[in-house]
Design a protein around this motif. Structure first.
Motif, short mmCIF file in Angstrom:
data_model
loop_
_atom_site.label_atom_id
_atom_site.label_comp_id
_atom_site.label_asym_id
_atom_site.label_seq_id
_atom_site.Cartn_x
_atom_site.Cartn_y
_atom_site.Cartn_z
N HIS A 1 36.45 -5.95 22.93
CA HIS A 1 36.27 -5.51 24.32
C HIS A 1 35.55 -4.16 24.36
N ASP A 2 35.95 -3.25 23.47
CA ASP A 2 35.32 -1.92 23.43
C ASP A 2 33.84 -2.02 23.08
N ILE A 3 33.54 -2.90 22.12
CA ILE A 3 32.13 -3.08 21.73
C ILE A 3 31.33 -3.62 22.90
N ALA A 4 31.88 -4.64 23.56
CA ALA A 4 31.17 -5.26 24.68
C ALA A 4 30.90 -4.26 25.79
N ARG B 1 31.77 -10.43 25.86
CA ARG B 1 32.55 -10.53 24.61
C ARG B 1 32.05 -11.69 23.75
N GLY B 2 31.59 -12.76 24.41
CA GLY B 2 31.07 -13.90 23.65
C GLY B 2 29.86 -13.52 22.82
N THR B 3 28.99 -12.68 23.41
CA THR B 3 27.81 -12.25 22.65
C THR B 3 28.22 -11.42 21.44
N VAL B 4 29.21 -10.54 21.64
CA VAL B 4 29.71 -9.73 20.51
C VAL B 4 30.29 -10.64 19.43
N SER B 5 31.07 -11.64 19.84
CA SER B 5 31.68 -12.55 18.87
C SER B 5 30.64 -13.30 18.06
N ARG B 6 29.53 -13.69 18.73
CA ARG B 6 28.48 -14.40 17.99
C ARG B 6 27.89 -13.50 16.91
#
Length: 343
Positions: free
Chosen positions: A17-20, A27-32
């Motif tokens: 969440h912090d990165i996003a 968050r989905g983009t960060v997870s990818r």
């Protein structure tokens, strides 16, 4: 800006969440990105910058929980705590194993079995799934740890070759019998005629095989009274064994010590008795450990490739974790004689 690996300024561990939020993406983009998936170059650059800013560190524990893996391998030493610290051979095996495991991003967990209580505790630990596999060093025949590892179907490898080796667990080591026979013959070739042995750890395959090799090399010259059995591969046992041999036969002129640490203790006992090495007594050891060059004179011995043994044992465990077949149950590495001044 937070430092990598440290909590962010709120005092909490940085999350996806912090990165996003810092990168201005979902968050989905960060997870990818974190899972190796495709995103645009612009989004990837923003996310990587945000990771550095918030000090994000992947939650390995959570990932392993999902995967049902600990990313850890147990290094189980079935020896007393004192020997674990004193024996450089065990240390070499441990470092070789750790290097191979580290390269595969696995943590090594050291487990020392010195009592029945240790056996019960480590049995619970192994059964709890805290390690994905195990490297087992110095197993005795009928050791309960062998049965535990076998019953758990835990990917494992032995260092050495216990008599009741579990049929599904591979092993790596050296030919202790042939090596002991060869160095004893070399000692006999120096003209020694009253040759004894300080036989350590005969309840383990290594100790039993070294005694058998010594017996075979002597043939009709073998004298049971010139074998002093001691429990451990350590300096104190070597000194005690040498004193026993001198009491039994003061004319003894050659000794095969079952390890370098045992040989070092024997040399000290000979010095205390006023006997010169190699003029009065020629002595040889086994392992080619740091003990061999610390003794005076330096020790003739058998080279045991401890680092390579540990590395091969770790590789066997990793291959089993990957579901690969190991083409042969046992692997024996070369163990040449290193001849120095002690004989």
């Amino acid at each position: 800006m937070s430092s990598p690996g440290l909590p962010n300024k709120t005092g909490k561990r940085a999350t996806v969440h912090d990165i996003a939020a810092a990168a201005g993406v979902s968050r989905g983009t960060v997870s990818r990105v974190l899972n190796g998936g495709y995103v645009s170059a612009t989004a990837r650059a923003a996310i990587e910058r945000a990771i550095r800013e918030v000090g994000y560190v992947p939650n390995t524990a959570a990932r392993n929980l999902v995967m049902q893996r600990s990313q850890a391998v147990g290094f189980i030493v079935l020896e007393p705590h004192s020997l674990f610290l004193e024996d450089p051979n065990i240390g070499g095996i441990m470092l070789g194993a750790n290097s191979t495991l580290s390269a595969a991003d696995y943590q090594m967990v050291n487990l020392v079995v010195d009592s029945e209580r240790d056996t019960a505790r480590i049995t619970r630990y192994l059964s709890g799934g805290f390690v994905d596999g195990a490297i087992i060093v110095s197993a005795k025949s009928h050791d309960p740890i062998i049965q535990v590892v076998g019953s758990l179907n835990l990917p494992a490898a032995f260092v050495g070759h216990p008599r009741d080796l579990h049929p599904d667990i591979p092993y790596v080591g050296i030919d202790n019998l042939a090596s002991a026979e060869e160095i004893t013959r070399r000692l006999l070739s120096t003209g020694r005629r009253r040759v004894g042995m300080i036989a350590a750890a005969v309840d383990r395959d290594s100790g039993a095989d070294r005694l058998t090799g010594f017996r075979q090399a002597l043939g009709p010259l073998f004298d049971e009274s010139l074998v002093a059995e001691v429990p451990l591969y350590d300096f104190a046992c070597g000194a005690k064994g040498m004193r026993t041999l001198l009491e039994r036969d003061p004319t003894i002129d050659g000794v095969f010590a079952a390890s370098d640490a045992v040989a070092a203790g024997a040399i000290e006992a000979l010095r205390e008795a006023g006997r010169s090495v190699p003029d009065d007594v020629g002595i040889v050891g086994f392992d080619d450990s740091s003990w061999a060059t610390r003794t005076r004179p330096n020790l003739s011995t058998v080279h045991q490739p401890a680092d390579d043994i540990g590395a091969h044992a770790a590789d066997m465990v990793l291959r089993r974790l990957r579901g690969e077949q190991i083409p042969q149950q046992g692997l024996l590495l070369p163990s040449p004689i290193v001849w120095r001044a002690s004989a």
